[in-house]
Design a protein around this motif. Structure first.
Motif, PDB file in Angstrom:
ATOM      1  N   LEU A 117       0.898  -1.217   0.191  1.00 26.99           N
ATOM      2  CA  LEU A 117      -0.215   0.031  -0.077  1.00 26.99           C
ATOM      3  C   LEU A 117       0.853   1.175   0.151  1.00 26.99           C
ATOM      4  CD1 LEU A 117      -2.981   1.277   0.234  1.00 26.99           C
ATOM      5  CD2 LEU A 117      -2.726   1.312   2.773  1.00 26.99           C
ATOM      6  N   PRO A 118       1.058   1.924  -1.143  1.00 26.20           N
ATOM      7  CA  PRO A 118       1.868   3.306  -1.094  1.00 26.20           C
ATOM      8  C   PRO A 118       1.192   4.084  -0.090  1.00 26.20           C
ATOM      9  CG  PRO A 118       1.165   2.386  -3.426  1.00 26.20           C
ATOM     10  CD  PRO A 118       0.481   1.416  -2.452  1.00 26.20           C
ATOM     11  N   GLU A 119       1.851   4.788   0.625  1.00 27.23           N
ATOM     12  CA  GLU A 119       1.661   5.770   1.724  1.00 27.23           C
ATOM     13  C   GLU A 119       0.607   6.995   1.289  1.00 27.23           C
ATOM     14  OE1 GLU A 119       4.437   6.566   4.629  1.00 27.23           O
ATOM     15  OE2 GLU A 119       5.010   4.410   4.878  1.00 27.23           O
ATOM     16  N   ILE A 120       0.905   7.058  -0.120  1.00 31.28           N
ATOM     17  CA  ILE A 120       0.019   8.337  -0.503  1.00 31.28           C
ATOM     18  C   ILE A 120      -1.259   8.280  -0.471  1.00 31.28           C
ATOM     19  CG2 ILE A 120       0.044   7.600  -2.957  1.00 31.28           C
ATOM     20  CD1 ILE A 120       0.671  10.632  -3.712  1.00 31.28           C
ATOM     21  N   TYR A 121      -1.615   6.733  -0.427  1.00 31.67           N
ATOM     22  CA  TYR A 121      -3.267   6.359  -0.349  1.00 31.67           C
ATOM     23  C   TYR A 121      -3.782   5.985   1.186  1.00 31.67           C
ATOM     24  CZ  TYR A 121      -2.517   5.752  -5.511  1.00 31.67           C
ATOM     25  OH  TYR A 121      -2.060   6.062  -6.634  1.00 31.67           O
ATOM     26  N   LEU A 122      -2.746   6.277   2.091  1.00 33.94           N
ATOM     27  CA  LEU A 122      -3.343   5.860   3.506  1.00 33.94           C
ATOM     28  C   LEU A 122      -4.548   6.471   3.920  1.00 33.94           C
ATOM     29  CD1 LEU A 122      -0.052   5.836   5.591  1.00 33.94           C
ATOM     30  CD2 LEU A 122      -1.576   3.695   5.095  1.00 33.94           C
ATOM     31  N   SER A 123      -5.021   7.664   3.599  1.00 32.21           N
ATOM     32  CA  SER A 123      -6.038   8.133   3.805  1.00 32.21           C
ATOM     33  C   SER A 123      -7.241   8.175   2.724  1.00 32.21           C
ATOM     34  CB  SER A 123      -6.044   9.662   4.213  1.00 32.21           C
ATOM     35  OG  SER A 123      -5.353  10.388   3.039  1.00 32.21           O
TER      36      SER A 123
ATOM     37  N   LEU B 114       4.675   5.814  17.315  1.00 32.27           N
ATOM     38  CA  LEU B 114       3.858   4.743  17.772  1.00 32.27           C
ATOM     39  C   LEU B 114       2.437   4.949  16.795  1.00 32.27           C
ATOM     40  CD1 LEU B 114       4.520   3.999  21.492  1.00 32.27           C
ATOM     41  CD2 LEU B 114       5.367   2.886  19.429  1.00 32.27           C
ATOM     42  N   GLU B 115       1.955   6.303  16.740  1.00 33.31           N
ATOM     43  CA  GLU B 115       0.712   6.490  15.950  1.00 33.31           C
ATOM     44  C   GLU B 115       0.870   6.040  14.504  1.00 33.31           C
ATOM     45  OE1 GLU B 115       2.383   8.685  17.673  1.00 33.31           O
ATOM     46  OE2 GLU B 115       1.109   9.088  19.232  1.00 33.31           O
ATOM     47  N   ARG B 116       2.005   5.790  13.806  1.00 32.45           N
ATOM     48  CA  ARG B 116       2.103   5.497  12.585  1.00 32.45           C
ATOM     49  C   ARG B 116       2.055   3.767  12.477  1.00 32.45           C
ATOM     50  NH1 ARG B 116       4.001   8.908   8.859  1.00 32.45           N
ATOM     51  NH2 ARG B 116       5.364   7.385   7.754  1.00 32.45           N
ATOM     52  N   ILE B 117       2.037   3.233  13.387  1.00 31.04           N
ATOM     53  CA  ILE B 117       2.017   1.883  13.482  1.00 31.04           C
ATOM     54  C   ILE B 117       0.523   1.208  13.196  1.00 31.04           C
ATOM     55  CG2 ILE B 117       2.399  -0.438  14.764  1.00 31.04           C
ATOM     56  CD1 ILE B 117       4.778   0.906  16.189  1.00 31.04           C
ATOM     57  N   PRO B 118      -0.258   1.765  13.880  1.00 30.67           N
ATOM     58  CA  PRO B 118      -1.681   1.126  13.587  1.00 30.67           C
ATOM     59  C   PRO B 118      -2.083   0.801  12.199  1.00 30.67           C
ATOM     60  CG  PRO B 118      -1.932   2.476  15.444  1.00 30.67           C
ATOM     61  CD  PRO B 118      -0.603   2.717  14.676  1.00 30.67           C
ATOM     62  N   PRO B 119      -2.123   1.702  11.124  1.00 31.88           N
ATOM     63  CA  PRO B 119      -2.311   1.719   9.713  1.00 31.88           C
ATOM     64  C   PRO B 119      -1.625   0.514   9.196  1.00 31.88           C
ATOM     65  CG  PRO B 119      -1.383   3.474   9.842  1.00 31.88           C
ATOM     66  CD  PRO B 119      -1.692   3.139  11.288  1.00 31.88           C
ATOM     67  N   ARG B 120      -0.368   0.596   9.521  1.00 28.46           N
ATOM     68  CA  ARG B 120       0.498  -0.559   8.944  1.00 28.46           C
ATOM     69  C   ARG B 120       0.008  -1.899   9.496  1.00 28.46           C
ATOM     70  NH1 ARG B 120       3.197   4.171   9.052  1.00 28.46           N
ATOM     71  NH2 ARG B 120       4.599   4.599   7.600  1.00 28.46           N
TER      72      ARG B 120
ATOM     73  N   GLY C 125      12.971   1.790   6.607  1.00 27.23           N
ATOM     74  CA  GLY C 125      11.657   0.715   6.783  1.00 27.23           C
ATOM     75  C   GLY C 125      11.475   0.545   8.563  1.00 27.23           C
ATOM     76  N   ASN C 126      11.932   1.571   9.096  1.00 26.61           N
ATOM     77  CA  ASN C 126      11.774   1.483  10.538  1.00 26.61           C
ATOM     78  C   ASN C 126      10.598   0.880  11.172  1.00 26.61           C
ATOM     79  OD1 ASN C 126      13.138   1.580  13.466  1.00 26.61           O
ATOM     80  ND2 ASN C 126      11.573   3.386  13.622  1.00 26.61           N
ATOM     81  N   HIS C 127       9.629   1.853  10.707  1.00 28.47           N
ATOM     82  CA  HIS C 127       8.055   1.473  11.167  1.00 28.47           C
ATOM     83  C   HIS C 127       7.450   0.241  10.652  1.00 28.47           C
ATOM     84  CE1 HIS C 127       8.374   5.929  12.118  1.00 28.47           C
ATOM     85  NE2 HIS C 127       7.332   5.666  12.996  1.00 28.47           N
ATOM     86  N   SER C 128       8.013  -0.112   9.428  1.00 32.46           N
ATOM     87  CA  SER C 128       7.483  -1.510   9.036  1.00 32.46           C
ATOM     88  C   SER C 128       8.184  -2.595   9.986  1.00 32.46           C
ATOM     89  CB  SER C 128       7.913  -1.685   7.464  1.00 32.46           C
ATOM     90  OG  SER C 128       7.295  -0.599   6.662  1.00 32.46           O
ATOM     91  N   LEU C 129       9.283  -2.519  10.338  1.00 32.39           N
ATOM     92  CA  LEU C 129       9.834  -3.600  11.214  1.00 32.39           C
ATOM     93  C   LEU C 129       9.404  -3.354  12.559  1.00 32.39           C
ATOM     94  CD1 LEU C 129      11.837  -6.037  11.207  1.00 32.39           C
ATOM     95  CD2 LEU C 129      13.442  -4.282  12.036  1.00 32.39           C
ATOM     96  N   ALA C 130       9.054  -2.220  12.969  1.00 35.02           N
ATOM     97  CA  ALA C 130       8.280  -2.136  14.119  1.00 35.02           C
ATOM     98  C   ALA C 130       6.918  -2.742  14.046  1.00 35.02           C
ATOM     99  CB  ALA C 130       8.182  -0.525  14.584  1.00 35.02           C
ATOM    100  N   THR C 131       6.302  -2.468  13.048  1.00 37.89           N
ATOM    101  CA  THR C 131       4.883  -3.181  12.883  1.00 37.89           C
ATOM    102  C   THR C 131       4.984  -4.471  12.936  1.00 37.89           C
ATOM    103  OG1 THR C 131       4.137  -1.346  11.679  1.00 37.89           O
ATOM    104  CG2 THR C 131       3.029  -3.308  11.487  1.00 37.89           C
TER     105      THR C 131
END
Length: 397
Positions: free
Chosen positions: A56-62, A135-141, A221-227
């Motif tokens: 999912l390209p992040e440009i489409y997160l919303s 941490l707020e960036r983890i839920p959508p991932r 990819g820090n947030h991807s690994l955190a997810t």
């Protein structure tokens, strides 16, 4: 100890009939303000099998995010039913990548044990985050990863190997099976993948690089690994010790790259603040120092003095942006490349671009050991086009 954080995976690749130029697409966290880039990728891919349908390209997160996540899961199932994937025996993949901006970059695709990784600001883990994790960036991932049968990572880990002990013995080894060899789309350069079946000697060489309890740092990819870590923590609570040991969700697929590879260049990540009055925004900006930054408005550049220490400069700028937005509104985005930053400010009269200095890569490991994670988006490894493309995958269910 290092061998305990590395795992040989049964890596997934598409079958030989798949057009690899359409299969591989750039990391989802790139071109987050450039719809035209992703529209071009859509046209290029069409109905062909592609990792564009699996990420999912992040440009489409919303933008219809839930619907897109359902489509990702459906595509994985359909690709499996159509026999799109082939599973390799346990091993690693050596990746050789050339781009227009840098010489040959070599990396190695492997799995790492999430039990040995921490995204905490201060940590003694073998695998550590280089930057602060929001941490707020983890839920959508997490929504994307939960229930997904496979992962296709853009995570890049860094390791310190000044003598090239890990990949040196493999560079001139002619008997490695070539898995792919193709031109990447959208100006991404050329990439070759070779299979490493004799993986234990590689793990042994990695084990010699551990220093002060640290082996890998997350470069991209820090947030991807955190997810992946967050999901594993949820899953393991319902498993026995024996089940935990072999569960595929415990291991995350990454590409590990030597920070001393000559193609690894640290670039700055710039800020663009949208929906603001440029004059008012600039009037309140009162950072100073011996470091060189810049401000862009309407495509025009002016100088900006910032702290000489790059993490401190990033911290200062981000603090002001956050305070301004909380009081007067607006939004911030993160831009790779000064030309792209300049172009964005030409397109919109209600935005300000802030150009930040780049960090010296030789200072990274020592800085994180001493101070912990750096401010978020302190550096980028190369320009946007040089980012990792999704190619390899791994089962996580």
């Amino acid at each position: 100890m290092a061998e305990q954080c590395i795992e040989a995976a049964e890596i997934l690749l598409p079958v030989s009939s798949v057009d690899m130029n359409k299969w591989a697409v750039i990391a989802c966290d790139q071109h987050t303000s450039d719809y035209r880039y992703w529209e071009e990728v859509e046209k290029l891919v069409g109905d062909s099998p592609s990792t564009l349908r699996l990420t999912l390209p992040e440009i489409y997160l919303s933008d219809r995010c839930e619907e897109r996540i359902k489509s990702i899961r459906k595509a994985i199932t359909q690709y499996r039913q159509k026999g799109i994937f082939r599973k390799l025996p346990k091993g690693f993949v050596m990746v050789e990548r050339k781009t227009k901006n840098s010489p040959l970059r070599r990396g190695i695709v492997l799995s790492v044990d999430l039990e040995k990784y921490s995204y905490e600001q201060k940590s003694n883990a073998l695998i550590r985050a280089t930057e602060a994790t929001i941490l707020e960036r983890i839920p959508p991932r997490l929504k994307i990863r939960e229930g997904a049968e496979m992962e296709f990572p853009h995570i890049m880990l860094l390791y310190e190997d000044p003598k090239n002990l890990v990949l040196g013995p493999l560079q001139n080894q002619d008997d490695l099976e070539k898995l792919y060899d193709f031109e990447l789309n959208m100006g991404g350069g050329h990439v070759v993948g070779k299979f490493i079946s004799d993986y234990q000697p590689v793990i042994d060489r990695f084990s010699k690089l551990e220093k002060d309890g640290l082996l890998f740092m997350v470069g991209d990819g820090n947030h991807s690994l955190a997810t992946a870590k967050v999901l594993w923590e949820k899953i393991k609570n319902n498993l026995s010790r024996q089940e935990q040991e072999y569960n595929p969700a415990r291991f995350a697929l990454c590409e590990a790259v030597n920070i001393y590879d000559e193609s690894i260049a640290f670039e700055a990540i710039h800020r663009v603040v949208k929906g603001v009055d440029p004059r008012d925004f600039i009037a309140g900006l009162s950072v100073s120092g011996k470091g060189q930054g810049a401000i862009y408005t309407a495509g025009k550049k002016s100088s900006l003095s910032v702290p000489e220490d790059v993490p401190e400069a990033v911290k200062s700028i981000d603090a002001y942006i956050s305070k301004y937005i909380s009081e007067k509104g607006g939004e911030v985005d993160y831009i790779h490349g000064e030309e792209a930053l300049c172009a964005l400010t030409k397109e919109r009269t209600d935005c300000v671009g802030i150009c930040l200095p780049k960090m010296n890569k030789s200072k990274l490991f020592d800085a994180v050991k001493r101070f912990g994670s750096l401010p978020r988006k302190t550096f980028s490894m190369g320009e946007s086009e040089e980012k990792r493309y999704y190619i390899e995958g791994k089962e996580i269910l």
